[in-house]
Structures are given as C-alpha cells and as structure tokens.
Design a protein around this motif. Structure first.
Motif, PDB file in Angstrom:
ATOM      1  N   GLU A 161       3.707  -3.183  -4.315  1.00 37.95           N
ATOM      2  CA  GLU A 161       2.897  -3.690  -3.199  1.00 37.95           C
ATOM      3  C   GLU A 161       3.754  -4.524  -2.252  1.00 37.95           C
ATOM      4  O   GLU A 161       3.585  -4.447  -1.028  1.00 37.95           O
ATOM      5  CB  GLU A 161       1.711  -4.503  -3.720  1.00 37.95           C
ATOM      6  CG  GLU A 161       0.892  -5.163  -2.633  1.00 37.95           C
ATOM      7  CD  GLU A 161       0.349  -4.219  -1.569  1.00 37.95           C
ATOM      8  OE1 GLU A 161       0.121  -4.680  -0.434  1.00 37.95           O
ATOM      9  OE2 GLU A 161       0.169  -3.011  -1.851  1.00 37.95           O
ATOM     10  N   ARG A 162       4.680  -5.280  -2.777  1.00 33.45           N
ATOM     11  CA  ARG A 162       5.592  -6.066  -1.919  1.00 33.45           C
ATOM     12  C   ARG A 162       6.462  -5.147  -1.073  1.00 33.45           C
ATOM     13  O   ARG A 162       6.692  -5.416   0.113  1.00 33.45           O
ATOM     14  CB  ARG A 162       6.454  -6.992  -2.763  1.00 33.45           C
ATOM     15  CG  ARG A 162       5.670  -8.143  -3.338  1.00 33.45           C
ATOM     16  CD  ARG A 162       6.545  -9.046  -4.168  1.00 33.45           C
ATOM     17  NE  ARG A 162       5.741 -10.071  -4.815  1.00 33.45           N
ATOM     18  CZ  ARG A 162       6.130 -10.768  -5.860  1.00 33.45           C
ATOM     19  NH1 ARG A 162       7.333 -10.578  -6.384  1.00 33.45           N
ATOM     20  NH2 ARG A 162       5.332 -11.670  -6.389  1.00 33.45           N
ATOM     21  N   GLY A 213       6.943  -2.756   4.620  1.00 32.95           N
ATOM     22  CA  GLY A 213       7.145  -1.507   5.354  1.00 32.95           C
ATOM     23  C   GLY A 213       8.008  -0.504   4.629  1.00 32.95           C
ATOM     24  O   GLY A 213       8.378   0.519   5.194  1.00 32.95           O
ATOM     25  N   ASP A 214       8.347  -0.771   3.380  1.00 31.53           N
ATOM     26  CA  ASP A 214       9.192   0.135   2.589  1.00 31.53           C
ATOM     27  C   ASP A 214       8.310   1.020   1.696  1.00 31.53           C
ATOM     28  O   ASP A 214       8.253   0.867   0.488  1.00 31.53           O
ATOM     29  CB  ASP A 214      10.167  -0.678   1.734  1.00 31.53           C
ATOM     30  CG  ASP A 214      11.121   0.179   0.928  1.00 31.53           C
ATOM     31  OD1 ASP A 214      11.183   1.409   1.167  1.00 31.53           O
ATOM     32  OD2 ASP A 214      11.791  -0.376   0.038  1.00 31.53           O
ATOM     33  N   ARG A 241       8.829   5.232  -4.917  1.00 28.31           N
ATOM     34  CA  ARG A 241       9.817   5.450  -5.984  1.00 28.31           C
ATOM     35  C   ARG A 241       9.503   4.570  -7.194  1.00 28.31           C
ATOM     36  O   ARG A 241       9.550   5.023  -8.336  1.00 28.31           O
ATOM     37  CB  ARG A 241      11.230   5.157  -5.480  1.00 28.31           C
ATOM     38  CG  ARG A 241      11.870   6.285  -4.709  1.00 28.31           C
ATOM     39  CD  ARG A 241      13.367   6.062  -4.489  1.00 28.31           C
ATOM     40  NE  ARG A 241      13.649   4.821  -3.780  1.00 28.31           N
ATOM     41  CZ  ARG A 241      13.683   4.697  -2.460  1.00 28.31           C
ATOM     42  NH1 ARG A 241      13.451   5.737  -1.690  1.00 28.31           N
ATOM     43  NH2 ARG A 241      13.963   3.527  -1.899  1.00 28.31           N
ATOM     44  N   LEU A 242       9.189   3.307  -6.940  1.00 27.36           N
ATOM     45  CA  LEU A 242       8.874   2.385  -8.029  1.00 27.36           C
ATOM     46  C   LEU A 242       7.610   2.827  -8.760  1.00 27.36           C
ATOM     47  O   LEU A 242       7.554   2.815  -9.999  1.00 27.36           O
ATOM     48  CB  LEU A 242       8.716   0.965  -7.488  1.00 27.36           C
ATOM     49  CG  LEU A 242       8.466  -0.129  -8.521  1.00 27.36           C
ATOM     50  CD1 LEU A 242       9.557  -0.151  -9.587  1.00 27.36           C
ATOM     51  CD2 LEU A 242       8.378  -1.478  -7.840  1.00 27.36           C
TER      52      LEU A 242
END
Length: 71
Positions: A30-31, A36-37, A43-44
């Motif tokens: 969520e972070r 914006g990533d 991927r995580l």
C-alpha cells in the motif's frame, strides 16, 4: 503442533507466523501504491501471494470433512 481433542495446539518457545509477514507486506505494498509505484506494489503482492500456495498444514487431516453427528 500436536493434536488435542478436536483441534491442534502449537507449542513453541518463539511464535512465528507467516500471517504477520503477509500483513506487513500488504502494508508495504500500500505504501508503494500511495507513492505512485503501482508496479512495485504489484510485484510485492505477487511475491506475498505466491508464498500462500497449497493447502495449509497438509500433514494433518482435514477435520472439516468429518461427518456431522455423534462420533
């Protein structure tokens, strides 16, 4: 882990649980997304979900398939 009555007990000096790691990774994803990533978040999440494949505790019988009623 030992079978006790109709359930199981986990006996250990140190509690380790992949659920905590799973929840931590959701927060991290969520972070990433909030910064914006979205690709990093995806991927995580993919890596996190891949760790949760297969049946939980496959060495133990599935008690949910027990016939109902008196034993």
């Amino acid at each position: 882990m030992v079978s006790i009555g109709d359930g199981y007990a986990l006996r250990t000096e140190e509690i380790t649980c992949d659920l905590g790691e799973f929840e931590d990774n959701l927060v991290l994803a969520e972070r990433h997304r909030a910064r914006g990533d979205s690709r990093g978040a995806a991927r995580l999440l993919d890596t996190t979900l891949a760790a949760w494949q297969g049946a939980p505790w496959p060495a133990f019988p599935d008690r949910s398939r027990r016939p109902s009623g008196p034993a």
